[in-house]
Design an enzyme around this catalytic site. Structure first.
Site: not given
Ligand SMILES: *Cc1c(COP(=O)(O)O)cnc(C)c1O
Length: 391
Positions: A149, A197, A235, A323
Site C-alpha cells: 500500500n 476491501s 445481519t 500519522c
Molecule cells: C487499506 C488496507 C487494509 C485495511 O482495509 P480496511 O478496509 O480499511 O480495514 C489492509 N491492507 C492493506 C494492504 C490496505 O491497503
C-alpha cells in the site's frame, strides 16, 4: 482539489451509490427473514457473492463478507493459527505488511506462536529462496501481501503460492490494494485465503470479504447468528455488499483502460519529478508496481511539511510517517527497503486514479518543485550538505 491518495481510500463511484440506495429506502428487509421484503435482500447478497466469486475464480460458497480489509486479515490469521495449532505454531509473513497483518502477528506471538518476518530487497520484493529457507515442519501459514500500500510493489504471488502448495502450507494474501486493480485467479495463484476491501476500489467503506478455500476448517470469527454459513455472525450489510458487487463489476469492466491511463500518468509524474527535482529517490519497484502508485523520498526535508504545503494548494497526498497513530515514526515499509530514517521521513506517496489528468500532475509538480526548494532552504541538513559539497 486534486486527489492523489487513492491508496488511502477512493471516491465511491456514482453507479455504486445509485445501486446501494434502494437497499436503504425500499429493500431494507433483513435477509434472514422469510417474507418477500427480506428475500429481495437475500437475493441481492447471493447475487453479489456470485459476482465476487467469479471475479477471482472462486466458488460462491468460498466468499465471506466482512467489515473490510482489517477484519478479513484478522480472521485469516487468528483463525488459521487456532485451527492448525496442533499441526504447528509457526507463521511466515513479511516486514512490509499492513498493520492489520503485522499487529495481528504480534498478538499471535503473545499467544505462543512464532512468526518469521521476511525482509525485502531495495525494491520491496521478497526473496523466494529466503522464503523456502524459512519454512519449517511446524509452519502452518504463509501470509504475503499481493501489493504494498505504500510503495506499490507487487509481490510474486504465483511463485509464493506454488512454494506453499509444494510444502502443504496454507497461503493467505492481503489483496486489499490489488483486488480490482490487477487480474486475480485464486486457483492459478494457489491462494487459500484472500482479503479485499470495498473502499479501495471505488466501493463503500466498511465492507470487504475474505475468500476461504473450501475444505479449510477455519472457525467463525464473529459469534452470534448463523449468517455467512455460520462463520461470520451479524445481519448482512446489504447496501455495502451490493455496493461492493457493483464496484467489483465496474473495476473489471474498466481495468484495462484504467491501468493503461494510470500507468501513463504514473510514469509521466515519475519522469518529471526525477528530471526536475534534485536529490530524490523513487521508492518501490519501477515496473512490478501498482498502476497508480508514485512514492518518492526527497532528501533533507520532512514529508509531513510537504503534505501541509500541498494541502494549501488543494492537493491531497500522503507521507511515509505513521500519522494514523499520531506518531512520527518513519514507515516500517520504507525502513525495510533500506532507507535511512531521514530518507523515510522525507517521503511522499501520490496514488492516482483514472480520473486524474496530465494538467493536474503538471500543477502538482510545479508546486512540488517550489515546496521542496522552499523547505530545503530552511533545512539545516541541506545547508550542511551544501557546505560539505563545496569543501
Ligand atoms: C487499506 C488496507 C487494509 C485495511 O482495509 P480496511 O478496509 O480499511 O480495514 C489492509 N491492507 C492493506 C494492504 C490496505 O491497503
Amino acid at each position: 482539489m486534486i486527489y492523489l491518495d487513492n491508496a488511502a481510500t477512493t471516491k465511491t463511484a456514482p453507479e455504486v451509490v445509485e445501486a446501494m440506495l434502494p437497499y436503504f429506502t425500499e429493500n431494507y428487509g433483513n435477509p434472514s427473514t422469510i417474507y418477500s421484503l427480506g428475500s429481495a435482500s437475500k437475493k441481492a447478497v447471493n447475487q453479489a457473492r456470485r459476482t465476487i466469486a467469479e471475479a477471482i475464480g472462486a466458488k460462491q460458497e468460498e466468499i465471506y463478507f466482512t467489515a473490510g480489509g482489517s477484519e478479513s486479515d484478522n480472521w485469516a490469521l487468528k483463525c488459521t493459527a487456532e485451527a492448525y495449532a496442533s499441526k504447528g505454531k509457526h507463521i511466515i509473513t513479511t516486514k512490509i505488511e499492513h498493520h492489520a497483518i503485522l499487529h495481528t502477528c504480534e498478538y499471535l506471538e503473545k499467544q505462543g506462536f512464532e512468526v518469521t518476518y521476511l525482509g525485502v530487497d531495495k525494491d520491496g520484493l521478497i526473496d523466494l529462496e529466503e522464503l523456502k529457507n524459512a519454512i519449517r515442519p511446524d509452519t502452518i501459514l504463509i501470509s504475503v501481501m499481493f501489493a504494498n500500500n505504500e510503495i506499490g510493489t507487487i509481490e510474486p504471488i504465483a511463485e509464493i503460492g506454488a512454494i506453499a502448495k509444494e510444502h502443504g502450507i496454507l497461503f493467505h494474501t492481503d489483496a486489499v490494494q490489488a483486488f480490482g486493480q490487477v487480474p486475480i485467479n485464486v486457483d492459478e495463484l494457489n491462494v487459500d485465503m484472500l482479503s479485499a476491501s470495498g473502499h479501495k476500489l471505488n466501493g463503500p467503506k466498511g465492507i470487504g470479504f475474505l475468500y476461504i478455500r473450501s475444505g479449510l476448517k477455519l472457525r467463525s470469527f464473529i459469534h452470534g447468528g448463523a449468517q455467512e454459513r455460520n462463520r461470520r455472525a451479524g445481519t448482512e450489510n446489504v447496501p455495502g455488499i451490493v455496493g461492493l458487487e457493483v464496484a467489483t463489476k465496474r473495476a473489471l469492466r474498466i481495468m484495462e483502460e484504467k491501468t493503461a491511463k494510470e500507468v501513463e500518468l504514473r510514469d509521466y509524474l515519475i519522469e518529471r519529478i526525477e528530471k526536475e527535482i534534485p536529490y530524490c529517490r523513487l521508492n518501490g519497484h519501477r515496473t512490478k508496481r501498482l498502476p497508480g502508485n508514485v512514492n518518492f523520498s526527497f532528501l533533507y526535508i520532512e514529508g509531513e511539511s510537504v503534505l501541509i504545503m500541498l494541502d494549501m494548494k488543494g492537493i491531497c497526498a500522503s507521507s511515509g510517517s505513521a500519522c494514523t497513530s499520531g506518531s512520527l515514526d518513519p514507515s516500517h515499509v520504507l525502513l525495510s527497503i533500506g532507507l535511512k530514517h531521514e530518507e523515510a521521513h522525507g517521503s511522499l506517496r501520490m496514488t492516482l486514479s483514472e480520473e486524474n489528468t496530465k494538467e493536474e500532475l503538471d500543477f502538482v509538480v510545479d508546486n512540488l518543485k517550489e515546496i521542496v526548494q522552499k523547505l530545503r532552504n530552511m533545512s539545516p541538513l541541506y545547508e550542511d550538505f551544501l557546505k560539505k559539497n563545496k569543501a
